[in-house]
Design an enzyme around this catalytic site. Sequence first.
Site, PDB file in Angstrom:
ATOM      1  CD  GLU A 159      34.980  43.472  37.282  1.00  0.00           C
ATOM      2  OE1 GLU A 159      35.808  43.675  38.191  1.00  0.00           O
ATOM      3  OE2 GLU A 159      33.984  42.741  37.415  1.00  0.00           O
ATOM      4  CD  GLU A 328      33.479  38.720  36.529  1.00  0.00           C
ATOM      5  OE1 GLU A 328      33.309  39.132  37.695  1.00  0.00           O
ATOM      6  OE2 GLU A 328      34.537  38.854  35.912  1.00  0.00           O
TER       7      GLU A 328
HETATM    8  O1  IFM Z   1      36.471  37.953  41.621  1.00  0.00           O
HETATM    9  C1  IFM Z   1      36.080  39.118  40.964  1.00  0.00           C
HETATM   10  C2  IFM Z   1      36.500  39.073  39.514  1.00  0.00           C
HETATM   11  O2  IFM Z   1      37.875  38.885  39.361  1.00  0.00           O
HETATM   12  C3  IFM Z   1      36.135  40.378  38.823  1.00  0.00           C
HETATM   13  N1  IFM Z   1      34.737  40.700  39.052  1.00  0.00           N
HETATM   14  C4  IFM Z   1      34.234  40.639  40.395  1.00  0.00           C
HETATM   15  C5  IFM Z   1      34.587  39.302  41.023  1.00  0.00           C
HETATM   16  C6  IFM Z   1      34.033  39.222  42.453  1.00  0.00           C
HETATM   17  O3  IFM Z   1      34.556  40.244  43.234  1.00  0.00           O
END
Ligand code: IFM
Length: 416
Positions: A159, A328
């Site tokens: 990210e 994710e």
């Molecule tokens: O916890 C985070 C993760 O580190 C990166 N993506 C989003 C998740 C939730 O906010």
Amino acid sequence: MSIDLPRDLILGVATSAHQIEGGDLHTDWWDFEQLPGRIQRNDRSGRAVEFWTRFREDVELMRDHGIQSHRMSVSWGRIEPEEGRFDEAALARYVEIVDAHRSAGIAVAVTLFHFALPRWLAARGGLLAPDAAERFQRFARRVALALRGRVWQWHTVNEPVVLADGGYRRGVWPPGERSLPRFARACRALLELHVAGYRAVHEVDDAPAGLVHNFISARGRHGSEVDRRAARVVQWCLDDAVVECLATGRIVPPWGVGARLDGLDRSSDVLGVNYYNGVTTCLHELPAIMDGSRGDRRTQMGWSVWASGLLDVLRSASRLGVPVFVTENGIATDDDAWRKAFLAEHLHQVCLAIQSGLDVRGYAHWSWIDNFEWAEGFGPRFGLVAVDPETLSRRPRESLRLYARIIRERTLDGGG
Ligand code: IFM
């Protein structure tokens, strides 16, 4: 109605080092957490959930629930606590962790950089240090050498835009700056790290590698043409522009003004899609051109849930022309019935994406376990597994049992 999930879709979970390991003390995040008022309730990652020492327990639980993959990360600060000094014991522990998964039949995806920088690099400019990419390449090469042949998939940087935004635009993450020009430089620097990491991995290992981007779905709020157009612009800025950078090797607006980044267009064997929420756009209510609300229920992160947005962003990501993985997707809530519905609805969208011809190969739920949620501390509960705050003992939630059943039966009927 029952919906079948393809047998070859890899269903797993995701975590990151700093959020679960505990004792990740050679990092900029560790220092940031010590500053009063930076983290909700002044929480500190501290021992986190002690994955560093309890990983066998977690792997066993994953195996018992049929989890097929674990996307985890390594801590740069732990492996290289001082510039140029690599901690062989830490590398050996990561080998042990990965091997424990492999022995349990769980494929491991490794993210090389998931938000926390080594303290020594932060002290001399962090992401904006002139040699940050070079240093990252050296680190990534060491990790790839230690883990080669054991890793299913590599993720270079997690990210980039979210990290640059938190650290350089909103100033709520380290280094706590608020400057648009430095935000833009950080975005570019992270793409440079990505290319450097990709090269380092392929110097020594053949497993596929790629970037992980947080995709956000944008829609017009009132269904008017003008709102729809605004949504297209927002969607371009948040998602498509990143895909375009990766596809062409040029940094395109709004992330830059066309400069080429050597190797960027040859740095994606796969693309990771993180997806949590959507935004609505509305030109009539400027300056609030976009917000996360659709008037519905919010998660502990203040986000609204929007399952069909996952299909939108998988379409955007697929334009790169490489296999796509949902790296994710999850929800912060104490209401596990909501988590179960969330899981089933989002997996349904993955099915629709595959049925429409998109090359989506895997899904990882965020998160395996409750953990340290950055500036929000330990408040938000993202885990399929709950943790006792005192003893850190693990308790599988109902949502994990549902996931286990979906993985086994490959069908989404019946909900809970
Ligand atoms: O916890 C985070 C993760 O580190 C990166 N993506 C989003 C998740 C939730 O906010």
